[in-house]
Motif scaffolding. Structure first.
Motif, PDB file in Angstrom:
ATOM      1  N   GLN A  49       0.542  -0.782   0.028  1.00 42.34           N
ATOM      2  CA  GLN A  49       0.283  -0.149  -0.147  1.00 42.34           C
ATOM      3  C   GLN A  49       1.108   0.875   0.222  1.00 42.34           C
ATOM      4  OE1 GLN A  49      -2.558   0.606   3.435  1.00 42.34           O
ATOM      5  NE2 GLN A  49      -3.571   2.205   2.029  1.00 42.34           N
ATOM      6  N   ASN A  50       1.951   1.423   0.319  1.00 40.48           N
ATOM      7  CA  ASN A  50       2.639   2.145   0.798  1.00 40.48           C
ATOM      8  C   ASN A  50       4.261   2.048   0.031  1.00 40.48           C
ATOM      9  OD1 ASN A  50       0.997   3.497   2.607  1.00 40.48           O
ATOM     10  ND2 ASN A  50       1.980   1.730   4.478  1.00 40.48           N
ATOM     11  N   GLU A  51       4.485   1.480  -0.685  1.00 42.86           N
ATOM     12  CA  GLU A  51       5.525   1.371  -1.604  1.00 42.86           C
ATOM     13  C   GLU A  51       5.854   0.387  -2.812  1.00 42.86           C
ATOM     14  OE1 GLU A  51       8.538   0.902   2.105  1.00 42.86           O
ATOM     15  OE2 GLU A  51       8.113  -1.237   2.208  1.00 42.86           O
ATOM     16  N   PHE A  52       6.693   0.815  -4.011  1.00 37.04           N
ATOM     17  CA  PHE A  52       7.402  -0.320  -4.640  1.00 37.04           C
ATOM     18  C   PHE A  52       8.444  -1.086  -4.459  1.00 37.04           C
ATOM     19  CE2 PHE A  52       4.164   2.238  -6.490  1.00 37.04           C
ATOM     20  CZ  PHE A  52       3.434   1.660  -7.493  1.00 37.04           C
ATOM     21  N   VAL A  53       8.863  -1.655  -4.762  1.00 31.10           N
ATOM     22  CA  VAL A  53       9.542  -3.003  -4.776  1.00 31.10           C
ATOM     23  C   VAL A  53      10.156  -2.987  -6.219  1.00 31.10           C
ATOM     24  CG1 VAL A  53      11.047  -4.749  -3.210  1.00 31.10           C
ATOM     25  CG2 VAL A  53       9.662  -3.347  -2.084  1.00 31.10           C
ATOM     26  N   MET A  54      11.463  -3.157  -6.393  1.00 29.67           N
ATOM     27  CA  MET A  54      12.116  -3.354  -7.878  1.00 29.67           C
ATOM     28  C   MET A  54      12.844  -3.583  -7.876  1.00 29.67           C
ATOM     29  SD  MET A  54      11.046   0.903  -9.616  1.00 29.67           S
ATOM     30  CE  MET A  54      11.646   1.285  -7.853  1.00 29.67           C
ATOM     31  N   ASP A  55      13.124  -4.912  -8.110  1.00 24.87           N
ATOM     32  CA  ASP A  55      14.711  -6.177  -7.533  1.00 24.87           C
ATOM     33  C   ASP A  55      14.952  -6.704  -9.701  1.00 24.87           C
ATOM     34  OD1 ASP A  55      13.910  -6.547  -4.811  1.00 24.87           O
ATOM     35  OD2 ASP A  55      13.080  -8.273  -5.473  1.00 24.87           O
ATOM     36  N   TYR A  56      15.810  -5.812  -9.459  1.00 22.09           N
ATOM     37  CA  TYR A  56      16.783  -5.543 -10.824  1.00 22.09           C
ATOM     38  C   TYR A  56      18.201  -7.064 -10.709  1.00 22.09           C
ATOM     39  CZ  TYR A  56      15.741  -1.023 -11.332  1.00 22.09           C
ATOM     40  OH  TYR A  56      14.409   0.044 -11.320  1.00 22.09           O
ATOM     41  N   ILE A  57      17.763  -8.352 -11.942  1.00 20.91           N
ATOM     42  CA  ILE A  57      18.347  -8.979 -11.586  1.00 20.91           C
ATOM     43  C   ILE A  57      19.113  -9.217 -13.007  1.00 20.91           C
ATOM     44  CG2 ILE A  57      17.241 -11.703 -12.075  1.00 20.91           C
ATOM     45  CD1 ILE A  57      14.832 -11.081 -11.222  1.00 20.91           C
ATOM     46  N   THR A  58      20.034 -10.020 -12.737  1.00 22.52           N
ATOM     47  CA  THR A  58      21.146 -10.545 -13.763  1.00 22.52           C
ATOM     48  C   THR A  58      21.268 -11.651 -13.411  1.00 22.52           C
ATOM     49  OG1 THR A  58      22.619  -8.706 -12.854  1.00 22.52           O
ATOM     50  CG2 THR A  58      23.152 -10.234 -14.438  1.00 22.52           C
ATOM     51  N   ASN A  59      20.422 -12.383 -14.780  1.00 28.75           N
ATOM     52  CA  ASN A  59      20.468 -13.971 -15.366  1.00 28.75           C
ATOM     53  C   ASN A  59      20.856 -13.993 -16.328  1.00 28.75           C
ATOM     54  OD1 ASN A  59      19.319 -16.424 -15.998  1.00 28.75           O
ATOM     55  ND2 ASN A  59      17.046 -15.772 -15.916  1.00 28.75           N
ATOM     56  N   PHE A  60      22.018 -15.059 -16.359  1.00 30.09           N
ATOM     57  CA  PHE A  60      23.023 -16.038 -16.983  1.00 30.09           C
ATOM     58  C   PHE A  60      22.634 -17.183 -16.683  1.00 30.09           C
ATOM     59  CE2 PHE A  60      24.735 -11.275 -17.832  1.00 30.09           C
ATOM     60  CZ  PHE A  60      24.033 -11.285 -18.730  1.00 30.09           C
ATOM     61  N   GLY A  61      22.285 -18.139 -17.875  1.00 29.03           N
ATOM     62  CA  GLY A  61      22.615 -19.174 -17.357  1.00 29.03           C
ATOM     63  C   GLY A  61      21.778 -19.880 -16.165  1.00 29.03           C
ATOM     64  N   PRO A  62      22.058 -20.756 -15.138  1.00 27.83           N
ATOM     65  CA  PRO A  62      21.470 -21.775 -14.623  1.00 27.83           C
ATOM     66  C   PRO A  62      21.037 -20.719 -13.539  1.00 27.83           C
ATOM     67  CG  PRO A  62      23.657 -22.516 -14.296  1.00 27.83           C
ATOM     68  CD  PRO A  62      23.400 -22.021 -15.679  1.00 27.83           C
ATOM     69  N   GLY A  63      22.119 -19.676 -12.773  1.00 23.09           N
ATOM     70  CA  GLY A  63      21.514 -19.504 -11.633  1.00 23.09           C
ATOM     71  C   GLY A  63      21.137 -17.862 -11.863  1.00 23.09           C
ATOM     72  N   ALA A  64      20.520 -16.984 -11.450  1.00 17.28           N
ATOM     73  CA  ALA A  64      20.356 -15.687 -11.472  1.00 17.28           C
ATOM     74  C   ALA A  64      20.542 -15.019 -10.078  1.00 17.28           C
ATOM     75  CB  ALA A  64      18.558 -15.453 -11.445  1.00 17.28           C
ATOM     76  N   ILE A  65      20.648 -13.511  -9.929  1.00 20.01           N
ATOM     77  CA  ILE A  65      21.191 -12.839  -9.079  1.00 20.01           C
ATOM     78  C   ILE A  65      20.223 -11.628  -9.101  1.00 20.01           C
ATOM     79  CG2 ILE A  65      23.401 -14.164  -8.985  1.00 20.01           C
ATOM     80  CD1 ILE A  65      24.456 -11.262  -9.323  1.00 20.01           C
ATOM     81  N   VAL A  66      20.330 -11.126  -7.735  1.00 19.97           N
ATOM     82  CA  VAL A  66      19.430 -10.008  -7.264  1.00 19.97           C
ATOM     83  C   VAL A  66      20.463  -8.621  -7.529  1.00 19.97           C
ATOM     84  CG1 VAL A  66      17.788  -8.196  -6.339  1.00 19.97           C
ATOM     85  CG2 VAL A  66      16.946 -10.334  -6.576  1.00 19.97           C
ATOM     86  N   SER A  67      20.836  -8.048  -8.662  1.00 19.47           N
ATOM     87  CA  SER A  67      21.972  -7.027  -8.524  1.00 19.47           C
ATOM     88  C   SER A  67      21.825  -6.537  -7.575  1.00 19.47           C
ATOM     89  CB  SER A  67      22.425  -6.843  -9.949  1.00 19.47           C
ATOM     90  OG  SER A  67      21.855  -5.908 -10.539  1.00 19.47           O
TER      91      SER A  67
END
Length: 75
Positions: A31-49
């Motif tokens: 209700q009070n905020e937006f959360v943006m997770d930017y992800i780097t996805n190369f291959g089998p594992g993705a990470i939130v950068s």
């Protein structure tokens, strides 16, 4: 109501100046905020950068700025 444009001097710490690559984005909200997770996805594992948490007013301003820039890019 007229809003005067403010000039803000920005300082970029070295770790921010280098930038981070992302090729996916997940957006969630409460209700009070937006959360943006930017992800780097190369291959089998993705990470939130990077995770950005913003209030709805600032988020809407970001959406307007992104829409404007995308339109300029496409034309």
């Amino acid at each position: 109501m007229n809003q005067k444009e403010q000039q803000i001097q920005l300082r970029f710490p070295d770790e921010v100046l280098q930038g981070k690559y992302c090729n996916q984005l997940i957006v969630n909200h409460t209700q009070n905020e937006f959360v943006m997770d930017y992800i780097t996805n190369f291959g089998p594992g993705a990470i939130v950068s990077s995770r950005i948490i913003s209030n709805p007013v600032a988020f809407k301003q970001m959406v307007i700025a992104l829409t404007d820039n995308l339109s300029k890019y496409e034309n």
